[in-house]
Scaffold this motif. Structure first.
Motif, PDB file in Angstrom:
ATOM      1  N   ASP A  56      -9.628  88.458  -7.998  1.00 18.82           N
ATOM      2  CA  ASP A  56      -9.155  87.151  -8.438  1.00 18.82           C
ATOM      3  C   ASP A  56      -8.091  87.329  -9.514  1.00 18.82           C
ATOM      4  O   ASP A  56      -7.659  88.447  -9.808  1.00 18.82           O
ATOM      5  N   PHE A  57      -7.685  86.203 -10.107  1.00 16.58           N
ATOM      6  CA  PHE A  57      -6.634  86.232 -11.122  1.00 16.58           C
ATOM      7  C   PHE A  57      -7.031  87.082 -12.326  1.00 16.58           C
ATOM      8  O   PHE A  57      -6.207  87.840 -12.863  1.00 16.58           O
ATOM      9  N   ILE A  58      -8.273  86.978 -12.776  1.00 17.52           N
ATOM     10  CA  ILE A  58      -8.695  87.730 -13.962  1.00 17.52           C
ATOM     11  C   ILE A  58      -8.580  89.219 -13.723  1.00 17.52           C
ATOM     12  O   ILE A  58      -8.082  89.970 -14.579  1.00 17.52           O
ATOM     13  N   ASP A  59      -9.030  89.698 -12.562  1.00 17.58           N
ATOM     14  CA  ASP A  59      -8.910  91.120 -12.248  1.00 17.58           C
ATOM     15  C   ASP A  59      -7.452  91.570 -12.275  1.00 17.58           C
ATOM     16  O   ASP A  59      -7.118  92.649 -12.798  1.00 17.58           O
ATOM     17  N   CYS A  60      -6.573  90.772 -11.700  1.00 11.85           N
ATOM     18  CA  CYS A  60      -5.141  91.116 -11.684  1.00 11.85           C
ATOM     19  C   CYS A  60      -4.573  91.168 -13.092  1.00 11.85           C
ATOM     20  O   CYS A  60      -3.753  92.040 -13.409  1.00 11.85           O
ATOM     21  N   PHE A  61      -4.979  90.242 -13.941  1.00 11.99           N
ATOM     22  CA  PHE A  61      -4.495  90.238 -15.321  1.00 11.99           C
ATOM     23  C   PHE A  61      -4.987  91.483 -16.061  1.00 11.99           C
ATOM     24  O   PHE A  61      -4.227  92.103 -16.816  1.00 11.99           O
ATOM     25  N   LEU A  62      -6.248  91.861 -15.838  1.00 12.83           N
ATOM     26  CA  LEU A  62      -6.781  93.068 -16.481  1.00 12.83           C
ATOM     27  C   LEU A  62      -6.022  94.309 -16.014  1.00 12.83           C
ATOM     28  O   LEU A  62      -5.751  95.219 -16.805  1.00 12.83           O
ATOM     29  N   ASN A  63      -5.660  94.333 -14.734  1.00 15.88           N
ATOM     30  CA  ASN A  63      -4.840  95.438 -14.236  1.00 15.88           C
ATOM     31  C   ASN A  63      -3.485  95.461 -14.928  1.00 15.88           C
ATOM     32  O   ASN A  63      -2.958  96.523 -15.296  1.00 15.88           O
ATOM     33  N   GLU A  64      -2.911  94.277 -15.111  1.00 18.44           N
ATOM     34  CA  GLU A  64      -1.605  94.180 -15.760  1.00 18.44           C
ATOM     35  C   GLU A  64      -1.701  94.596 -17.229  1.00 18.44           C
ATOM     36  O   GLU A  64      -0.748  95.151 -17.790  1.00 18.44           O
ATOM     37  N   MET A  65      -2.834  94.333 -17.864  1.00 22.35           N
ATOM     38  CA  MET A  65      -3.044  94.782 -19.244  1.00 22.35           C
ATOM     39  C   MET A  65      -2.980  96.307 -19.323  1.00 22.35           C
ATOM     40  O   MET A  65      -2.401  96.873 -20.258  1.00 22.35           O
ATOM     41  N   ASP A  66      -3.574  96.970 -18.332  1.00 25.12           N
ATOM     42  CA  ASP A  66      -3.544  98.438 -18.303  1.00 25.12           C
ATOM     43  C   ASP A  66      -2.116  98.950 -18.156  1.00 25.12           C
ATOM     44  O   ASP A  66      -1.701  99.910 -18.823  1.00 25.12           O
ATOM     45  N   ILE A  67      -1.346  98.300 -17.275  1.00 19.08           N
ATOM     46  CA  ILE A  67       0.044  98.716 -17.044  1.00 19.08           C
ATOM     47  C   ILE A  67       0.896  98.437 -18.285  1.00 19.08           C
ATOM     48  O   ILE A  67       1.674  99.289 -18.726  1.00 19.08           O
ATOM     49  N   ALA A  68       0.750  97.237 -18.846  1.00 19.76           N
ATOM     50  CA  ALA A  68       1.570  96.849 -20.000  1.00 19.76           C
ATOM     51  C   ALA A  68       1.245  97.703 -21.216  1.00 19.76           C
ATOM     52  O   ALA A  68       2.117  97.934 -22.073  1.00 19.76           O
ATOM     53  N   GLY A  69      -0.002  98.178 -21.298  1.00 20.07           N
ATOM     54  CA  GLY A  69      -0.373  99.020 -22.440  1.00 20.07           C
ATOM     55  C   GLY A  69       0.395 100.331 -22.473  1.00 20.07           C
ATOM     56  O   GLY A  69       0.531 100.945 -23.542  1.00 20.07           O
ATOM     57  N   LYS A  70       0.903 100.751 -21.327  1.00 22.10           N
ATOM     58  CA  LYS A  70       1.685 101.990 -21.258  1.00 22.10           C
ATOM     59  C   LYS A  70       3.184 101.740 -21.436  1.00 22.10           C
ATOM     60  O   LYS A  70       3.971 102.680 -21.471  1.00 22.10           O
ATOM     61  N   SER A  71       3.561 100.465 -21.535  1.00 21.69           N
ATOM     62  CA  SER A  71       4.967 100.113 -21.697  1.00 21.69           C
ATOM     63  C   SER A  71       5.421 100.382 -23.125  1.00 21.69           C
ATOM     64  O   SER A  71       4.641 100.247 -24.071  1.00 21.69           O
ATOM     65  N   PRO A  72       6.684 100.772 -23.314  1.00 21.72           N
ATOM     66  CA  PRO A  72       7.196 100.966 -24.685  1.00 21.72           C
ATOM     67  C   PRO A  72       7.076  99.706 -25.531  1.00 21.72           C
ATOM     68  O   PRO A  72       6.902  99.774 -26.749  1.00 21.72           O
ATOM     69  N   LYS A  73       7.169  98.534 -24.902  1.00 21.13           N
ATOM     70  CA  LYS A  73       7.051  97.281 -25.642  1.00 21.13           C
ATOM     71  C   LYS A  73       5.618  97.013 -26.071  1.00 21.13           C
ATOM     72  O   LYS A  73       5.374  96.318 -27.052  1.00 21.13           O
ATOM     73  N   GLY A  74       4.654  97.514 -25.284  1.00 20.37           N
ATOM     74  CA  GLY A  74       3.256  97.271 -25.594  1.00 20.37           C
ATOM     75  C   GLY A  74       2.743  96.002 -24.946  1.00 20.37           C
ATOM     76  O   GLY A  74       3.500  95.074 -24.665  1.00 20.37           O
ATOM     77  N   ALA A  75       1.419  95.968 -24.706  1.00 19.34           N
ATOM     78  CA  ALA A  75       0.804  94.840 -24.031  1.00 19.34           C
ATOM     79  C   ALA A  75       0.926  93.559 -24.826  1.00 19.34           C
ATOM     80  O   ALA A  75       1.130  92.479 -24.271  1.00 19.34           O
ATOM     81  N   ASP A  76       0.801  93.642 -26.146  1.00 15.90           N
ATOM     82  CA  ASP A  76       0.848  92.439 -26.983  1.00 15.90           C
ATOM     83  C   ASP A  76       2.206  91.751 -26.901  1.00 15.90           C
ATOM     84  O   ASP A  76       2.298  90.527 -26.853  1.00 15.90           O
ATOM     85  N   ALA A  77       3.271  92.566 -26.904  1.00 10.74           N
ATOM     86  CA  ALA A  77       4.621  92.000 -26.876  1.00 10.74           C
ATOM     87  C   ALA A  77       4.870  91.241 -25.574  1.00 10.74           C
ATOM     88  O   ALA A  77       5.596  90.249 -25.553  1.00 10.74           O
ATOM     89  N   LEU A  78       4.243  91.689 -24.488  1.00  7.11           N
ATOM     90  CA  LEU A  78       4.428  91.037 -23.194  1.00  7.11           C
ATOM     91  C   LEU A  78       3.408  89.931 -22.958  1.00  7.11           C
ATOM     92  O   LEU A  78       3.500  89.202 -21.980  1.00  7.11           O
ATOM     93  N   GLY A  79       2.426  89.824 -23.858  1.00  7.40           N
ATOM     94  CA  GLY A  79       1.421  88.777 -23.741  1.00  7.40           C
ATOM     95  C   GLY A  79       0.209  89.170 -22.923  1.00  7.40           C
ATOM     96  O   GLY A  79      -0.568  88.307 -22.508  1.00  7.40           O
ATOM     97  N   TYR A  80      -0.006  90.460 -22.700  1.00 10.12           N
ATOM     98  CA  TYR A  80      -1.146  90.902 -21.901  1.00 10.12           C
ATOM     99  C   TYR A  80      -2.244  91.435 -22.813  1.00 10.12           C
ATOM    100  O   TYR A  80      -2.295  92.620 -23.137  1.00 10.12           O
TER     101      TYR A  80
END
Length: 507
Positions: A277-301
């Motif tokens: 569902d949507f929550i699972d997809c968002f949690l997956n996106e949190m994992d991806i965004a956490g590895k981004s140079p911008k960071g998960a917080d900056a992207l809102g994840y």
């Protein structure tokens, strides 16, 4: 004599300096006053307000109607004062188009942390305009579509919920008494968005969520005074305003706890390779965004954003569609000839046994016209959620100050007698051409437009078509109350009908 002359010279010297300074001060004050008057002349016109309170005391529980009258008197861009807040009402499609589409970078902001119990600085409804909002809307829309929003694949799930609704109506028919349909409809609609976001029917399986739905439908006893504190924040600390504030905070904490429980359960049980569902997809996106140079917080994840985002989807996905369906039932139960005409069309297309489908929507112009007429007369959000001017700008030549609230009076636009003759008359034929084909009228913006247009518009349109067709394929509804019911409705979170009861006959 020389000393006297020197003294006189000094006197005149200082007198000239004082005169010069005085002249500069007077000139400066005159310039400021002139500049203020010049700017005031470019502000939109509007009614005079009370000292300190502005126009707030002149508004009722049907503020959309007072604002429509002001737009008629002062023009499509009308200025109010709500306390010390500039409040701009847009009363034409052209004005809304300029502000929310052409100048969305100026007029797509949001007021922050002001509406007790539902606002905040996260989620999507009250998230301020910027890169995070754009990212969250992009991700939200793409993910909901992945799980079927606006696509044929979700129809079977919706029709299953329609069948459950009809089973509840059958039970009420067996009892032989008039019944209320509003909460049954609310549960049905909420179950659809609940499946997309949580992968379960929370309203059926969780009593606390049912209580949450009841609260949204009925509103708090403090709803009116809580609205006043938006414009006078210091009142939040003074009874009875403080009582409403405390109640709203308690409700909000309970709701956040419920949503957090769902998120925690998803974290414990999810398989990143197979999101449910949507929550699972968002949690997956949190994992991806956490590895981004911008960071998960900056992207809102992050967790807080997910909690508020799930809340916003649940609110918006439950409230607006359910209120529209209730209006359809109410209006058709009081207009039997229109109900009969729509039932005939539904039977011509599907018969008595075949389940409705959006594939045949184009063959059902009258049904589409009925739904469109209800959306015109009683839009879900009659006064759209206020936008905020991020910086000073102009709308139709008028200066709009920075931080002014800018709202689209959707009710006023869609009930303007110049565009819609006899606007209070329920007439689906307005939306049909001479050949009986459905016409999408240009003055219709029930879901608003622009950068903050309702994200679930496609889902809402599918639900409206399927649920309305399913109900009126099987039943004839008859209004069971007095004819003097206030058809203006009540504006809580959306514009809902006052409580009403119907009887139903299976067809």
């Amino acid at each position: 004599m020389e000393e006297e002359a020197t003294t006189q010279g000094l006197f005149f010297h200082y007198a000239n300096i004082q005169s010069a300074i005085l002249f500069v001060i007077v000139l400066g004050l005159y310039w400021l006053l002139f500049k203020k008057d010049d700017n005031s002349a470019t502000l939109p016109p509007g009614p005079k307000g009370w000292p300190l309170l502005g126009n707030l005391p002149t508004l009722s529980f049907h503020s959309e109607r007072e604002m429509m009258a002001w737009n008629k008197e002062y023009g499509p861009v009308c200025r109010l004062k709500m306390g010390n807040i500039e409040f701009i009402i847009l009363g034409s499609v052209e004005a809304v188009q300029e502000a929310f589409v052409k100048k969305s970078d100026i007029f797509s902001g949001r007021i922050q942390d002001t509406v007790p119990g539902i606002s905040g600085t996260h989620g999507i409804i009250f998230l301020d305009y910027g890169n995070q909002l754009k990212e969250q809307r992009r991700f939200g829309l793409a993910t909901l579509k992945e799980f079927g929003m606006g696509r044929r694949s979700i129809e079977s799930s919706m029709l299953e919920k329609c069948s459950e609704l009809c089973e509840q109506i059958d039970l009420e028919i067996e009892k032989g008494n008039p019944f209320s349909i509003d909460f049954m409809v609310y549960q049905t609609v909420s179950s659809v968005i609940s499946k997309l976001v949580f992968n379960e029917n929370l309203a059926r399986e969780n009593k606390e969520f049912r209580d949450f739905l009841h609260l949204i439908m009925t509103g708090s006893k403090y709803s009116a005074i809580n609205g006043i504190t938006v414009f006078f924040p210091p009142l939040k600390k003074i009874p009875p305003f403080s009582w409403g504030q405390r109640e709203s905070e308690v409700h909000e904490q309970n709701h956040q706890r419920l949503f957090q429980q769902e998120i925690d359960e998803h974290k414990a049980t999810r398989d990143p390779k197979e999101p449910r569902d949507f929550i699972d997809c968002f949690l997956n996106e949190m994992d991806i965004a956490g590895k981004s140079p911008k960071g998960a917080d900056a992207l809102g994840y992050h967790d807080k954003q997910l909690k508020f985002l799930a809340r916003d989807f649940f609110l918006a996905g439950s409230e607006t569609t359910s209120s529209t369906i209730c209006w359809v039932v109410l209006y058709l139960s009081r207009n039997q000839e229109i109900q009969t005409e729509m039932h005939k069309e539904i039977i011509d297309v599907f018969g008595h046994a075949k389940q409705p489908s959006t594939d045949f929507a184009d063959k059902m112009p009258y049904t589409k016209a009925v739904i469109q007429e209800i959306l015109r007369m009683r839009p879900p959000a009659p006064i759209a959620i206020p936008h905020r001017a991020i910086r000073e700008g102009t709308i139709m030549g008028y200066r709009i100050p920075k931080d002014a609230m800018v709202v689209a009076n959707i009710f006023g636009i869609q009930n303007n007698e110049e565009t819609w003759p006899d606007p209070e008359k329920f007439d689906p034929c307005r939306h049909l051409d001479a050949d009986g084909k459905f016409v999408k009228m240009p003055g219709m913006i029930p879901f608003s437009i622009g950068a903050r247009q309702c994200l679930g518009m496609q889902l809402a349109n599918m639900e409206l078509h399927l649920i309305v067709a399913s109900l009126f394929q099987r039943y004839q509804f008859q209004f069971a109350g007095d004819n003097d019911i206030d058809m203006r409705g009540r504006n809580i979170f959306s514009l809902r009908p006052y409580p009403f009861k119907v009887t139903a006959v299976k067809l």
